[in-house]
Design a protein around this motif. Structure first.
Motif, PDB file in Angstrom:
ATOM      1  N   PRO A 190     -47.071  25.134 -19.164  1.00 51.16           N
ATOM      2  CA  PRO A 190     -47.328  23.788 -19.723  1.00 51.16           C
ATOM      3  C   PRO A 190     -48.810  23.450 -19.816  1.00 51.16           C
ATOM      4  CG  PRO A 190     -45.545  23.687 -18.132  1.00 51.16           C
ATOM      5  CD  PRO A 190     -46.129  25.061 -18.023  1.00 51.16           C
ATOM      6  N   VAL A 191     -49.618  23.963 -18.890  1.00 49.75           N
ATOM      7  CA  VAL A 191     -51.062  23.725 -18.943  1.00 49.75           C
ATOM      8  C   VAL A 191     -51.669  24.414 -20.163  1.00 49.75           C
ATOM      9  CG1 VAL A 191     -53.249  24.269 -17.801  1.00 49.75           C
ATOM     10  CG2 VAL A 191     -51.368  23.302 -16.481  1.00 49.75           C
ATOM     11  N   TYR A 192     -51.254  25.645 -20.417  1.00 48.28           N
ATOM     12  CA  TYR A 192     -51.766  26.369 -21.584  1.00 48.28           C
ATOM     13  C   TYR A 192     -51.345  25.682 -22.882  1.00 48.28           C
ATOM     14  CZ  TYR A 192     -53.530  30.234 -18.796  1.00 48.28           C
ATOM     15  OH  TYR A 192     -54.262  30.987 -17.912  1.00 48.28           O
ATOM     16  N   ASN A 193     -50.165  25.067 -22.883  1.00 52.40           N
ATOM     17  CA  ASN A 193     -49.718  24.332 -24.072  1.00 52.40           C
ATOM     18  C   ASN A 193     -50.677  23.205 -24.426  1.00 52.40           C
ATOM     19  OD1 ASN A 193     -47.513  26.007 -24.073  1.00 52.40           O
ATOM     20  ND2 ASN A 193     -46.088  24.498 -23.249  1.00 52.40           N
ATOM     21  N   LYS A 194     -51.292  22.594 -23.422  1.00 56.63           N
ATOM     22  CA  LYS A 194     -52.242  21.498 -23.663  1.00 56.63           C
ATOM     23  C   LYS A 194     -53.462  21.966 -24.456  1.00 56.63           C
ATOM     24  CE  LYS A 194     -50.118  18.273 -21.217  1.00 56.63           C
ATOM     25  NZ  LYS A 194     -49.609  17.012 -21.821  1.00 56.63           N
ATOM     26  N   PHE A 195     -53.741  23.259 -24.404  1.00 58.23           N
ATOM     27  CA  PHE A 195     -54.894  23.817 -25.118  1.00 58.23           C
ATOM     28  C   PHE A 195     -54.489  24.478 -26.432  1.00 58.23           C
ATOM     29  CE2 PHE A 195     -56.259  23.545 -20.718  1.00 58.23           C
ATOM     30  CZ  PHE A 195     -57.551  23.064 -20.828  1.00 58.23           C
ATOM     31  N   GLY A 196     -53.235  24.269 -26.842  1.00 57.78           N
ATOM     32  CA  GLY A 196     -52.779  24.845 -28.101  1.00 57.78           C
ATOM     33  C   GLY A 196     -52.282  26.263 -28.000  1.00 57.78           C
ATOM     34  N   ILE A 197     -52.073  26.760 -26.772  1.00 49.53           N
ATOM     35  CA  ILE A 197     -51.560  28.123 -26.563  1.00 49.53           C
ATOM     36  C   ILE A 197     -50.066  27.996 -26.295  1.00 49.53           C
ATOM     37  CG2 ILE A 197     -51.736  30.224 -25.188  1.00 49.53           C
ATOM     38  CD1 ILE A 197     -54.625  29.249 -24.466  1.00 49.53           C
ATOM     39  N   MET A 198     -49.238  28.426 -27.250  1.00 46.23           N
ATOM     40  CA  MET A 198     -47.815  28.112 -27.221  1.00 46.23           C
ATOM     41  C   MET A 198     -46.951  29.377 -27.210  1.00 46.23           C
ATOM     42  SD  MET A 198     -48.415  24.822 -27.576  1.00 46.23           S
ATOM     43  CE  MET A 198     -46.961  23.936 -28.091  1.00 46.23           C
ATOM     44  N   ARG A 199     -45.654  29.151 -27.086  1.00 47.89           N
ATOM     45  CA  ARG A 199     -44.595  30.149 -27.290  1.00 47.89           C
ATOM     46  C   ARG A 199     -44.602  31.280 -26.270  1.00 47.89           C
ATOM     47  NH1 ARG A 199     -46.771  30.297 -32.399  1.00 47.89           N
ATOM     48  NH2 ARG A 199     -46.838  32.575 -32.433  1.00 47.89           N
ATOM     49  N   GLN A 200     -45.111  31.023 -25.064  1.00 41.49           N
ATOM     50  CA  GLN A 200     -45.066  32.075 -24.046  1.00 41.49           C
ATOM     51  C   GLN A 200     -43.628  32.272 -23.555  1.00 41.49           C
ATOM     52  OE1 GLN A 200     -46.710  29.108 -23.704  1.00 41.49           O
ATOM     53  NE2 GLN A 200     -48.733  29.389 -22.815  1.00 41.49           N
ATOM     54  N   GLU A 201     -43.276  33.492 -23.300  1.00 42.76           N
ATOM     55  CA  GLU A 201     -41.952  33.812 -22.772  1.00 42.76           C
ATOM     56  C   GLU A 201     -42.102  34.717 -21.561  1.00 42.76           C
ATOM     57  OE1 GLU A 201     -39.454  35.539 -25.750  1.00 42.76           O
ATOM     58  OE2 GLU A 201     -40.133  34.148 -27.310  1.00 42.76           O
ATOM     59  N   LEU A 202     -41.459  34.356 -20.448  1.00 43.87           N
ATOM     60  CA  LEU A 202     -41.458  35.191 -19.256  1.00 43.87           C
ATOM     61  C   LEU A 202     -40.005  35.376 -18.819  1.00 43.87           C
ATOM     62  CD1 LEU A 202     -43.847  34.932 -16.209  1.00 43.87           C
ATOM     63  CD2 LEU A 202     -41.464  35.546 -15.943  1.00 43.87           C
ATOM     64  N   ARG A 203     -39.589  36.622 -18.782  1.00 42.91           N
ATOM     65  CA  ARG A 203     -38.206  36.930 -18.422  1.00 42.91           C
ATOM     66  C   ARG A 203     -38.190  37.769 -17.150  1.00 42.91           C
ATOM     67  NH1 ARG A 203     -34.366  40.812 -20.501  1.00 42.91           N
ATOM     68  NH2 ARG A 203     -36.067  41.717 -21.701  1.00 42.91           N
ATOM     69  N   VAL A 204     -37.444  37.304 -16.146  1.00 45.36           N
ATOM     70  CA  VAL A 204     -37.304  38.051 -14.897  1.00 45.36           C
ATOM     71  C   VAL A 204     -36.119  38.993 -15.052  1.00 45.36           C
ATOM     72  CG1 VAL A 204     -36.960  37.924 -12.406  1.00 45.36           C
ATOM     73  CG2 VAL A 204     -38.255  36.122 -13.581  1.00 45.36           C
ATOM     74  N   ILE A 205     -36.411  40.274 -15.178  1.00 45.53           N
ATOM     75  CA  ILE A 205     -35.350  41.281 -15.356  1.00 45.53           C
ATOM     76  C   ILE A 205     -34.734  41.630 -14.000  1.00 45.53           C
ATOM     77  CG2 ILE A 205     -34.841  43.604 -16.201  1.00 45.53           C
ATOM     78  CD1 ILE A 205     -37.347  43.252 -18.034  1.00 45.53           C
ATOM     79  N   LYS A 206     -35.595  41.870 -13.013  1.00 44.65           N
ATOM     80  CA  LYS A 206     -35.149  42.134 -11.639  1.00 44.65           C
ATOM     81  C   LYS A 206     -36.068  41.372 -10.690  1.00 44.65           C
ATOM     82  CE  LYS A 206     -33.763  46.927 -12.625  1.00 44.65           C
ATOM     83  NZ  LYS A 206     -34.000  48.348 -12.258  1.00 44.65           N
ATOM     84  N   ARG A 207     -35.502  40.810  -9.662  1.00 48.59           N
ATOM     85  CA  ARG A 207     -36.325  40.162  -8.641  1.00 48.59           C
ATOM     86  C   ARG A 207     -36.657  41.177  -7.551  1.00 48.59           C
ATOM     87  NH1 ARG A 207     -37.494  34.911  -8.894  1.00 48.59           N
ATOM     88  NH2 ARG A 207     -36.289  33.664 -10.365  1.00 48.59           N
ATOM     89  N   GLY A 208     -37.894  41.103  -7.066  1.00 47.01           N
ATOM     90  CA  GLY A 208     -38.315  42.019  -6.012  1.00 47.01           C
ATOM     91  C   GLY A 208     -39.003  41.275  -4.888  1.00 47.01           C
ATOM     92  N   SER A 209     -38.471  41.376  -3.683  1.00 48.09           N
ATOM     93  CA  SER A 209     -39.053  40.718  -2.513  1.00 48.09           C
ATOM     94  C   SER A 209     -39.871  41.727  -1.706  1.00 48.09           C
ATOM     95  CB  SER A 209     -37.950  40.122  -1.635  1.00 48.09           C
ATOM     96  OG  SER A 209     -37.222  39.138  -2.345  1.00 48.09           O
ATOM     97  N   PRO A 210     -40.859  41.237  -0.945  1.00 48.12           N
ATOM     98  CA  PRO A 210     -41.610  42.148  -0.086  1.00 48.12           C
ATOM     99  C   PRO A 210     -40.713  42.642   1.054  1.00 48.12           C
ATOM    100  CG  PRO A 210     -42.296  39.864   0.272  1.00 48.12           C
ATOM    101  CD  PRO A 210     -41.347  39.853  -0.888  1.00 48.12           C
ATOM    102  N   PRO A 211     -40.968  43.822   1.633  1.00 48.82           N
ATOM    103  CA  PRO A 211     -42.152  44.660   1.365  1.00 48.82           C
ATOM    104  C   PRO A 211     -41.949  45.738   0.301  1.00 48.82           C
ATOM    105  CG  PRO A 211     -40.998  45.467   3.295  1.00 48.82           C
ATOM    106  CD  PRO A 211     -40.223  44.259   2.818  1.00 48.82           C
TER     107      PRO A 211
END
Length: 372
Positions: free
Chosen positions: A136-157
């Motif tokens: 949402p912060v990047y949207n304020k600067f006109g940088i739009m349409r980002q997509e982030l998809r979590v395919i697998k979750r990985g916890s430490p370690p």
């Protein structure tokens, strides 16, 4: 005109300095990297980040000394493209992704990046926080349409997570930001509670713990639950939560927490909720994890004065170091002055101490973008 390399000392702000050098096209030299440590030189995750920069740029030259305590970085053009990167287990995926978000919009083409490793570890930004609080912060600067998809979750370690991020929006320069008015009240709270290789009931317990603290706000609160199962749950057990408090104008505050060994889920939810209330209580428009990206994008804007309101506690030592690096790189200074609360309507309320940060953009132009 050929500039002499800018010289930095120590390993502080390693990623930020490389990002600034890449955007400005300036050669930098970083000396005495942990030279007094029992294990001097670059860490594995810093070398991995340098390799990632090589992958998304063309013409970058990196020289690392025999001891690893000195590097010379000559940036090339940002080309982006389709990249796969295996992150070391010593840091989370967010360590590598956060600075890449500042570079990708100023490349030659879209970036399609697949990253493997630990998706949330508690001290690097988690992938959920990046998606819900940084985008949402990047949207304020006109940088739009980002997509982030979590395919697998990985916890430490042991990690085992995998994400895909698609950043298609390539632009010449960011828009000028004008956000120096009183921050509006929080309208709603959203979040994602997740677990890997533990009982699915853990997620509900995290949500209950967070709700018990957030009830005092009176805001509409909805926390999604995400239970990773089977192959999608990585290689280690773990759980955590990412929370975002949103305003009606599209700004947001964020906090996250990840459970450690022997911790109960309710405590993780309560800690994250208290951290979120602390971020909101600071005032301003941005959280601490968003402030550096906001300042850098404001500096890259056209030659107009942008303004943003921030809480006093947001301006810490790391922000001061960033402003010094910006002055060294572009020669531009930032003005910080106290916010005049006498212009507010509700004079009876004594709010947090806030500052207005004013920045005149350097007129940065994306030299890598294809000419239409």
């Amino acid at each position: 005109m050929v500039h002499a390399p800018l010289v930095y000392t120590g390993n502080a702000d390693f990623r930020i300095r490389l990002v600034l050098a890449t955007l400005a096209g300036r050669t930098i030299k970083i000396e005495k990297i942990r030279s007094d440590s029992m294990e001097p030189g670059l860490k594995d995750y810093e070398v991995s980040f340098l390799r990632l920069l090589e992958s998304i740029t063309n013409g970058t030259v990196i020289e690392i000394s025999y001891t690893g305590t000195t590097i010379i970085y000559k940036p090339g053009l940002i080309v982006n493209g389709t990249v796969t990167h295996n992150c070391p287990l010593s840091r989370g995926v967010g360590y590598f992704l956060e600075p890449i978000l500042l570079l990708a919009p100023f490349g030659k083409a879209a970036l399609n990046l697949t990253m493997k490793g630990i998706t949330s570890n508690g001290f690097d930004l988690g992938v959920d926080t990046i998606r819900t609080a940084l985008f949402p912060v990047y949207n304020k600067f006109g940088i739009m349409r980002q997509e982030l998809r979590v395919i697998k979750r990985g916890s430490p370690p042991l990690g085992g997570g995998e994400i895909n991020i698609f950043l298609p929006h390539v632009l010449l320069q960011p828009q000028t930001l004008h956000a120096a008015v009183k921050s509006p009240p929080i309208s709603k709270i959203r979040g994602v509670a997740f677990s890997t290789r533990v009982s699915p009931a853990s997620v509900n317990r995290i949500i209950d713990g967070a709700r018990s603290v957030l009830a005092v706000t009176g805001c509409e609160t909805y926390i999604y639950s995400e239970v990773a199962r089977g192959e999608d749950s990585g290689m280690s057990p773990g759980f955590g939560v990412s929370l975002v408090a949103e305003t009606k104008t599209g700004w947001c505050f964020t906090a996250e927490d990840v459970g450690g060994a022997g911790e109960i889920p309710e405590d993780v939810g309560e800690r994250a909720a208290r951290a979120l209330l602390e971020e909101v209580s600071m005032g301003g428009m941005v959280s601490r994890c968003q402030a550096k990206a906001v300042l850098i994008l404001m500096v890259l804007g056209k030659e107009d004065v942008g303004r943003v309101l921030v809480g006093r506690d947001v301006v810490d030592e790391s922000i001061v170091r960033l402003l010094r690096d910006i002055k060294l790189m572009w020669g531009t200074e930032v003005r910080i002055k106290p916010y005049d609360s006498s212009t507010d309507d509700d004079l009876d309320e004594q709010g947090p101490e806030q500052y207005v940060i004013s920045v005149k953009g350097v007129g940065f132009v994306n030299a890598s973008k294809k000419i239409a």
